[in-house]
Enzyme design. Structure first.
Site, short mmCIF file in Angstrom:
data_model
loop_
_atom_site.label_atom_id
_atom_site.label_comp_id
_atom_site.label_asym_id
_atom_site.label_seq_id
_atom_site.Cartn_x
_atom_site.Cartn_y
_atom_site.Cartn_z
N PRO A 1 0.82 -1.21 0.00
CA PRO A 1 0.00 0.00 0.00
C PRO A 1 0.86 1.26 0.00
O PRO A 1 1.94 1.29 0.58
CB PRO A 1 -0.80 -0.11 1.29
N LEU A 2 0.33 2.27 -0.68
CA LEU A 2 1.00 3.57 -0.74
C LEU A 2 -0.02 4.63 -0.38
O LEU A 2 -1.07 4.73 -1.02
CB LEU A 2 1.55 3.84 -2.14
#
Length: 70
Positions: free
Chosen positions: A2-3
């Protein structure tokens, strides 16, 4: 992986390193808790945008602020 990309308007009072650290920790904790993401691979990016690099209603925020001061 995830970013999370946190974009903040750069103001007269800068965001401190301690505040940035708290944002990174908090966003990471949220993704781990809510989405069961791996803490070790969670990326948090903080961008501070200058008033001349974004706008509202066709004017940069810098222009809006200058016109408000008049």
């Amino acid at each position: 992986m995830p970013l999370v990309n946190i974009k903040l308007a750069k103001e007269d009072t800068p965001v401190t390193p301690e505040q940035k650290k708290a944002l990174i920790e908090g966003a990471t904790d949220l993704l781990v808790k809510v989405l069961n993401k791996n803490r070790a691979t969670t990326v948090v990016l903080i961008e501070e945008l200058t008033p001349d690099s974004w706008g509202i209603g066709g004017q940069s925020v810098q222009e809006i602020r200058q016109n408000t001061k008049k």
